[in-house]
Design a protein around this motif. Structure first.
Motif, mmCIF file in Angstrom:
data_model
loop_
_atom_site.group_PDB
_atom_site.id
_atom_site.type_symbol
_atom_site.label_atom_id
_atom_site.label_comp_id
_atom_site.label_asym_id
_atom_site.label_seq_id
_atom_site.Cartn_x
_atom_site.Cartn_y
_atom_site.Cartn_z
ATOM 1 N N GLY A 141 0.806 -1.228 0.000
ATOM 2 C CA GLY A 141 0.000 0.000 0.000
ATOM 3 C C GLY A 141 0.835 1.272 0.000
ATOM 4 N N THR A 142 2.110 1.167 0.379
ATOM 5 C CA THR A 142 2.952 2.370 0.459
ATOM 6 C C THR A 142 3.807 2.572 -0.789
ATOM 7 N N VAL A 143 4.352 1.466 -1.346
ATOM 8 C CA VAL A 143 5.332 1.600 -2.425
ATOM 9 C C VAL A 143 4.915 0.900 -3.728
ATOM 10 N N VAL A 144 4.495 -0.341 -3.627
ATOM 11 C CA VAL A 144 4.249 -1.118 -4.861
ATOM 12 C C VAL A 144 2.994 -0.608 -5.570
ATOM 13 N N PHE A 145 1.895 -0.486 -4.824
ATOM 14 C CA PHE A 145 0.656 0.030 -5.399
ATOM 15 C C PHE A 145 0.097 1.144 -4.487
ATOM 16 N N ARG A 187 12.613 -10.181 15.884
ATOM 17 C CA ARG A 187 13.822 -9.822 15.136
ATOM 18 C C ARG A 187 13.440 -9.334 13.735
ATOM 19 N N ARG A 188 12.543 -10.086 13.077
ATOM 20 C CA ARG A 188 12.165 -9.691 11.713
ATOM 21 C C ARG A 188 11.329 -8.411 11.697
ATOM 22 N N ASP A 189 10.438 -8.247 12.694
ATOM 23 C CA ASP A 189 9.641 -7.006 12.783
ATOM 24 C C ASP A 189 10.583 -5.814 12.833
ATOM 25 N N LYS A 190 11.639 -5.962 13.655
ATOM 26 C CA LYS A 190 12.574 -4.846 13.861
ATOM 27 C C LYS A 190 13.312 -4.550 12.555
ATOM 28 N N LEU A 191 13.839 -5.603 11.936
ATOM 29 C CA LEU A 191 14.593 -5.403 10.681
ATOM 30 C C LEU A 191 13.672 -4.843 9.585
ATOM 31 N N ASP A 192 12.482 -5.418 9.463
ATOM 32 C CA ASP A 192 11.567 -5.011 8.373
ATOM 33 C C ASP A 192 11.062 -3.572 8.572
ATOM 34 N N SER A 193 10.910 -3.167 9.850
ATOM 35 C CA SER A 193 10.364 -1.820 10.095
ATOM 36 C C SER A 193 11.437 -0.740 10.087
ATOM 37 N N SER A 194 12.702 -1.147 10.289
ATOM 38 C CA SER A 194 13.736 -0.113 10.433
ATOM 39 C C SER A 194 14.613 0.037 9.197
ATOM 40 N N ARG A 195 14.393 -0.808 8.171
ATOM 41 C CA ARG A 195 15.280 -0.673 6.998
ATOM 42 C C ARG A 195 14.984 0.654 6.288
ATOM 43 N N PRO A 196 16.021 1.232 5.672
ATOM 44 C CA PRO A 196 15.808 2.546 5.047
ATOM 45 C C PRO A 196 14.902 2.500 3.814
ATOM 46 N N ILE A 197 14.956 1.389 3.052
ATOM 47 C CA ILE A 197 14.138 1.344 1.830
ATOM 48 C C ILE A 197 12.856 0.568 2.100
ATOM 49 N N SER A 198 11.716 1.187 1.768
ATOM 50 C CA SER A 198 10.400 0.540 1.889
ATOM 51 C C SER A 198 10.187 -0.198 3.205
ATOM 52 N N PRO A 199 10.344 0.470 4.332
ATOM 53 C CA PRO A 199 10.118 -0.245 5.591
ATOM 54 C C PRO A 199 8.649 -0.643 5.755
ATOM 55 N N LEU A 200 8.446 -1.635 6.624
ATOM 56 C CA LEU A 200 7.079 -2.032 6.942
ATOM 57 C C LEU A 200 6.405 -0.884 7.671
ATOM 58 N N GLN A 201 5.379 -0.308 7.082
ATOM 59 C CA GLN A 201 4.617 0.741 7.778
ATOM 60 C C GLN A 201 3.214 0.840 7.195
ATOM 61 N N ARG A 202 2.297 1.288 8.019
ATOM 62 C CA ARG A 202 0.912 1.385 7.563
ATOM 63 C C ARG A 202 0.759 2.593 6.651
ATOM 64 N N ALA A 203 0.113 2.383 5.505
ATOM 65 C CA ALA A 203 -0.183 3.530 4.631
ATOM 66 C C ALA A 203 -1.218 4.393 5.348
#
Ligand code: DC
Length: 241
Positions: A141-145, A187-203
């Motif tokens: 919802g944030t980056v792909v579409f 561990r994965r929540d942290k990595l997925d939410s904190s990466r600089p490119i397309s982090p996991l976040q609610r649109a």
């Protein structure tokens, strides 16, 4: 098949349902069942990042080596069967291999590389652009579409997520304790939410659904009802134009 080459389509004749959320939130089963009920294509983008990780691991490229990862990302071919439930890497069915612990341990690292994301996002747009599709992942919802017609962000308590994942893994013959899975999810929540490119976040325009105390049927019904309402509104708008 005509593929869209843009990051979004105009959605005049098709509908994209974006379902994002952290690992183990119930996205996959929910998305598959929603797609089934609506007769839409189902696209599991997490499976694509897992297949990409498998490709990198089997090329024995150094996980931190941009060049090695870039070379794997450039050459890999990823396809799905019609149901969207089986995934093929360079023509081989890897649906089971992508769920291995080795892949799970490395996937957040590999999916943080820009070259991997570029390749995957491009492929996701080609597969689902201009079609009625339910697309699940972290950045749909944030980056792909970003113009998806319906966006959902699914969350659930981490222990509940671990219990659900334990069941799924047991079906694949993989036995882990709830505690081990909680650690992996955190561990994965942290990595997925904190990466600089397309982090996991609610649109901003996504509907958040907390599934901790919901049954799978309730989750599916809620999303299907919401999508059908939008479809009706879209039809009404079309006929009044
Ligand atoms: O949905 P899953 O747990 O199978 O996803 C595996 C990993 O892939 C997840 O930890 C992060 C990555 N992923 C991503 O970066 N972007 C997506 N759209 C989907 C998954």
């Amino acid at each position: 098949m005509v593929y869209s080459t843009m990051g979004r389509n105009d959605y005049e004749n098709s509908m994209i349902v974006a379902i994002d959320g952290p690992a183990g939130s119930g996205k996959s089963t929910t998305s598959r069942r929603v797609a089934d009920r609506l007769g839409f294509l189902y696209l599991d983008t997490g499976a694509m990042y897992r297949a990409a990780t498998l490709a990198v691991l089997s090329d024995s490229a150094n996980l931190k080596d941009d060049e090695g990862i870039g070379a794997s990302a450039e050459s890999m071919e990823i396809d799905f069967d019609r149901s969207g439930c089986r995934i093929f890497l360079n023509g081989l069915d890897v649906s089971r291999d992508i769920r291995s612990q080795e892949v799970t341990d490395a996937v957040s690292t590999v999916s943080a590389f820009a070259i991997v994301r570029e390749r995957m996002v491009d492929l996701q747009r080609k597969i689902a652009g201009n079609r009625d599709a339910v697309v699940e992942g972290r950045d749909i919802g944030t980056v792909v579409f970003p113009n998806a017609n319906c966006k959902f962000f699914i969350v659930a308590d981490v222990t509940e997520r671990a219990k659900r994942r334990k069941k799924d893994l047991a079906e694949l013959g993989i036995e882990l304790t709830v505690e081990q899975i909680v650690e992996d999810l955190k561990r994965r929540d942290k990595l997925d939410s904190s990466r600089p490119i397309s982090p996991l976040q609610r649109a901003d325009d996504a509907v958040e659904i907390d599934t901790t105390d919901m049954t799978m049927d309730e989750q599916v019904d809620l999303i299907v009802t919401n999508v059908r309402e939008r479809l009706d509104r879209k039809e009404m708008k079309k006929s009044s134009d």
